[in-house]
Design an enzyme around this catalytic site. Sequence first.
Site, PDB file in Angstrom:
ATOM      1  N   CYS A 148      18.337   4.551  -2.264  1.00  0.00           N
ATOM      2  CA  CYS A 148      18.516   3.266  -1.480  1.00  0.00           C
ATOM      3  C   CYS A 148      19.855   2.647  -1.237  1.00  0.00           C
ATOM      4  CB  CYS A 148      17.441   2.112  -1.780  1.00  0.00           C
ATOM      5  SG  CYS A 148      15.911   2.775  -1.398  1.00  0.00           S
ATOM      6  N   GLU A 194      13.055  -0.428   0.743  1.00  0.00           N
ATOM      7  CA  GLU A 194      14.215  -0.501   1.445  1.00  0.00           C
ATOM      8  C   GLU A 194      14.532   0.443   2.491  1.00  0.00           C
ATOM      9  OE1 GLU A 194      13.150  -0.444  -1.730  1.00  0.00           O
ATOM     10  OE2 GLU A 194      14.595  -1.688  -3.007  1.00  0.00           O
ATOM     11  N   CYS A 197      16.979   1.298  -5.823  1.00  0.00           N
ATOM     12  CA  CYS A 197      17.150   2.518  -6.563  1.00  0.00           C
ATOM     13  C   CYS A 197      18.504   3.170  -6.065  1.00  0.00           C
ATOM     14  CB  CYS A 197      15.911   3.385  -6.427  1.00  0.00           C
ATOM     15  SG  CYS A 197      16.101   4.137  -4.886  1.00  0.00           S
ATOM     16  N   GLU A 204       3.587   5.492  -0.784  1.00  0.00           N
ATOM     17  CA  GLU A 204       3.590   6.533  -1.669  1.00  0.00           C
ATOM     18  C   GLU A 204       2.575   7.667  -1.347  1.00  0.00           C
ATOM     19  OE1 GLU A 204       2.286   4.443  -5.366  1.00  0.00           O
ATOM     20  OE2 GLU A 204       4.057   3.374  -5.375  1.00  0.00           O
ATOM     21  N   ASN A 235       6.931   0.072   0.576  1.00  0.00           N
ATOM     22  CA  ASN A 235       6.992   1.342  -0.055  1.00  0.00           C
ATOM     23  C   ASN A 235       5.678   2.306   0.223  1.00  0.00           C
ATOM     24  OD1 ASN A 235       5.755  -0.676  -1.678  1.00  0.00           O
ATOM     25  ND2 ASN A 235       5.790   0.711  -3.625  1.00  0.00           N
ATOM     26  N   CYS A 278      10.822   4.534  -0.777  1.00  0.00           N
ATOM     27  CA  CYS A 278      10.946   3.129  -1.162  1.00  0.00           C
ATOM     28  C   CYS A 278      10.911   2.116   0.065  1.00  0.00           C
ATOM     29  CB  CYS A 278      12.323   2.883  -1.915  1.00  0.00           C
ATOM     30  SG  CYS A 278      12.484   3.565  -3.293  1.00  0.00           S
TER      31      CYS A 278
HETATM   32  N1  THU Z   1      10.143   1.206  -5.095  1.00  0.00           N
HETATM   33  C1  THU Z   1      10.783   0.918  -3.868  1.00  0.00           C
HETATM   34  O1  THU Z   1      10.183   0.533  -2.923  1.00  0.00           O
HETATM   35  N2  THU Z   1      11.908   0.070  -3.875  1.00  0.00           N
HETATM   36  C2  THU Z   1      12.551   0.094  -5.020  1.00  0.00           C
HETATM   37  O2  THU Z   1      13.772  -0.244  -4.947  1.00  0.00           O
HETATM   38  C3  THU Z   1      12.266   0.701  -6.308  1.00  0.00           C
HETATM   39  C4  THU Z   1      10.854   1.559  -6.350  1.00  0.00           C
HETATM   40  C5  THU Z   1       8.641   1.806  -5.214  1.00  0.00           C
HETATM   41  C6  THU Z   1       8.867   3.351  -4.988  1.00  0.00           C
HETATM   42  C7  THU Z   1       7.232   3.542  -5.635  1.00  0.00           C
HETATM   43  O3  THU Z   1       6.567   3.443  -4.626  1.00  0.00           O
HETATM   44  C8  THU Z   1       7.159   2.102  -6.634  1.00  0.00           C
HETATM   45  O4  THU Z   1       8.054   1.408  -6.186  1.00  0.00           O
HETATM   46  C9  THU Z   1       7.185   2.602  -7.940  1.00  0.00           C
HETATM   47  O5  THU Z   1       8.483   3.213  -8.188  1.00  0.00           O
END
Ligand code: THU
Length: 165
Positions: A115, A75, A112, A64, A62, A73
Amino acid sequence: MEEKEVKIRYTIYQTIEELSKEEQLLLEKAKIATKSAYAPYSGFNVGAAILLENGIIVTGNNQENAAYPSGLCAERVAMFAASSHYPDIPMKIIAITANSEKFEVNFPISPCGSCRQVMSEYETKQNQPMKVILMGSKGDIQVINTISGLLPFMFHADELKQKNI
Ligand code: THU
């Protein structure tokens, strides 16, 4: 009126040793990928590793951003990388894991909705199932053999094409 039911089939493993060597390696790569996550805002590091049909493994984590919605994310970072570098090679398996500086992630991390939508479209495009392996930093492992189980009623571009949109 007709009532319908959608059933989801998945498998739970108690230990990583119950998975094949290939799957264990993929989870290991996903775990390594968490180390390069850029998650200064959530402190939640997610890693994804995709095994392609040609044996190549593509990873992502991920990313940010201070403008929160601009982040992505793990994925999707991994799938977009796989699709941009190897557009015609099917994605056989995606392994996803996570850890956090703030709490113990002792449950499988489930992708999520966005994704799942992206996974579903690649699965449809490649016309063969993409297996999903989910694990926290410890605890049970969940394996789902096809994304269609994770996202019934996915949004299909075909529906738009039929309507000439
Ligand atoms: N996140 C992912 O990378 N994958 C997921 O399936 C759920 C959430 C990340 C997004 C964000 O950077 C952090 O997790 C918190 O939500």
